[in-house]
Design an enzyme around this catalytic site. Structure first.
Site, PDB file in Angstrom:
ATOM      1  CD  GLN A 141      -3.159   0.559   2.158  1.00 18.51           C
ATOM      2  OE1 GLN A 141      -3.242  -0.595   2.600  1.00 18.51           O
ATOM      3  NE2 GLN A 141      -3.991   1.506   2.508  1.00 18.51           N
ATOM      4  CD  GLN A 162       1.817  -8.852   6.003  1.00 18.71           C
ATOM      5  OE1 GLN A 162       0.698  -8.371   6.074  1.00 18.71           O
ATOM      6  NE2 GLN A 162       2.367  -9.252   4.880  1.00 18.71           N
ATOM      7  CB  SER A 221       2.830  -4.604   3.868  1.00 22.18           C
ATOM      8  OG  SER A 221       1.673  -4.484   4.667  1.00 22.18           O
ATOM      9  CG  LEU A 222      -1.636  -5.396  -0.547  1.00 24.37           C
ATOM     10  CD1 LEU A 222      -2.837  -6.223  -0.117  1.00 24.37           C
ATOM     11  CD2 LEU A 222      -2.060  -4.104  -1.206  1.00 24.37           C
ATOM     12  CG  HIS A 251       2.946  -3.782   9.366  1.00 24.00           C
ATOM     13  ND1 HIS A 251       2.479  -5.016   8.988  1.00 24.00           N
ATOM     14  CD2 HIS A 251       2.934  -3.024   8.231  1.00 24.00           C
ATOM     15  CE1 HIS A 251       2.206  -5.011   7.690  1.00 24.00           C
ATOM     16  NE2 HIS A 251       2.465  -3.818   7.221  1.00 24.00           N
ATOM     17  NE  ARG A 275      -3.209  -7.626   5.163  1.00 21.07           N
ATOM     18  CZ  ARG A 275      -2.376  -6.624   4.865  1.00 21.07           C
ATOM     19  NH1 ARG A 275      -2.741  -5.705   3.960  1.00 21.07           N
ATOM     20  NH2 ARG A 275      -1.192  -6.523   5.453  1.00 21.07           N
TER      21      ARG A 275
END
Length: 304
Positions: free
Chosen positions: A10, A249, A91-92, A200, A116
């Protein structure tokens, strides 16, 4: 020639991304159409025309980046290039990697990352959490600053992006205090980021609990290509280990430096960022200048 692939997270989205490639590669349109049918709105319309405020909504951004990244990967294979020997995602982007490695189905991943995004947005009330980029300090110093600035609130290092670039996340007041301390400790910059979700960190634990329920209904396969995970910088093949890595995560640090170091052990000739933006290629150059990087986003990028 051998390749390793990385997939953006993102923040790499922009209105009009993939427009040139869309006109040249029909598989881009097919991929977005497939996703739009699942989402019940025209995802390409939002990506291509915006407005930016709509594209930047977390529950739209996440599927947009995943679909754009997978579409680019499909173009890569369609043009006859070899599959990569290893993958990772920031991440994503880890979801994009798992789709391209055959561990997650595309249809499951699209709805999963949409949910999510909703889970993350609803986990923390607007204004109560934030993130800041701390530049020019060692990791250990940033970790110590988080301890000093927390004052009973949640605050931690969220992304270890490259040497001298750590993003912190937590309660807004604690992040602001940490930014001030970082400047006093000699940081080159301590920049509050324009994000609506403090990713996170432990503020995302409620989102992780919701994601746990969603993932329980998702089939995960052993990846055909190793995928290096953010939580520990390691590849996992057991479906339950992958599931747990995706859950953890959300509320633990993205160890991107470790992911890149592990990718380097595969000794690919090129490390390719597949999807919108050029953030990861820039980070990789700061992590290890010996790694040859390139991007896949325009027509010219798909020329051998």
């Amino acid at each position: 020639m051998s390749y390793s692939f990385v997939f953006p997270g993102q923040g790499s989205q922009s209105v009009g991304m993939l427009a040139e490639l869309y006109d040249q590669a029909p598989i881009i349109a097919a991929t977005f159409d497939e996703a739009s049918a699942l989402l019940d709105y025209d995802l390409w319309q939002v990506v291509n025309n915006g407005p930016a405020e709509e594209l930047n909504k977390t529950e739209i951004t996440q599927p947009a980046i995943l679909v754009a990244s997978v579409a680019c990967y499909r173009v890569w294979l369609d043009k006859g290039f070899d599959a990569p020997i290893a993958m990772s995602g920031h991440s994503l982007g880890e979801y994009s990697a798992l789709v391209c490695a055959g561990a997650l189905s595309f249809t499951d991943a699209v709805t999963l990352v949409r949910d999510r995004g909703c889970f993350m947005q609803s986990a923390v009330a607007e204004g109560e959490g934030s993130m800041a980029a701390i530049l020019g300090l060692d990791d250990d110093i940033v970790i110590d600053i988080c301890v000093a600035a927390a004052d009973g609130e949640i605050l931690s290092a969220a992304n270890f992006n490259s040497p001298g670039q750590v993003v912190i996340a937590g309660a807004s007041g604690a992040v602001a205090r940490a930014a001030d301390i970082a400047k006093e400790r000699g940081a080159k910059r301590a920049l509050i980021l324009p994000v609506s979700v403090p990713s996170h960190c432990l503020l995302m634990k409620p989102a992780a609990e919701q994601l746990t329920q969603s993932l329980a209904n998702i089939e995960i396969n052993a990846p055909a290509i190793p995928v290096i995970h953010n939580v520990d910088g390691k590849a996992h093949s057991a479906p339950d280990e992958i599931r747990q890595a995706l859950i953890a995560q959300l509320y633990t640090s993205v160890r991107w430096v470790d992911c890149v170091a592990q990718l380097a052990t595969y000794q690919a000739d090129q490390l390719i960022e597949c999807g919108p933006g050029k953030v990861l290629a820039g980070l990789i150059r700061r992590i290890d200048k010996s790694l040859a990087t390139r991007n896949l986003i325009t027509v010219a990028d798909f020329v051998a």
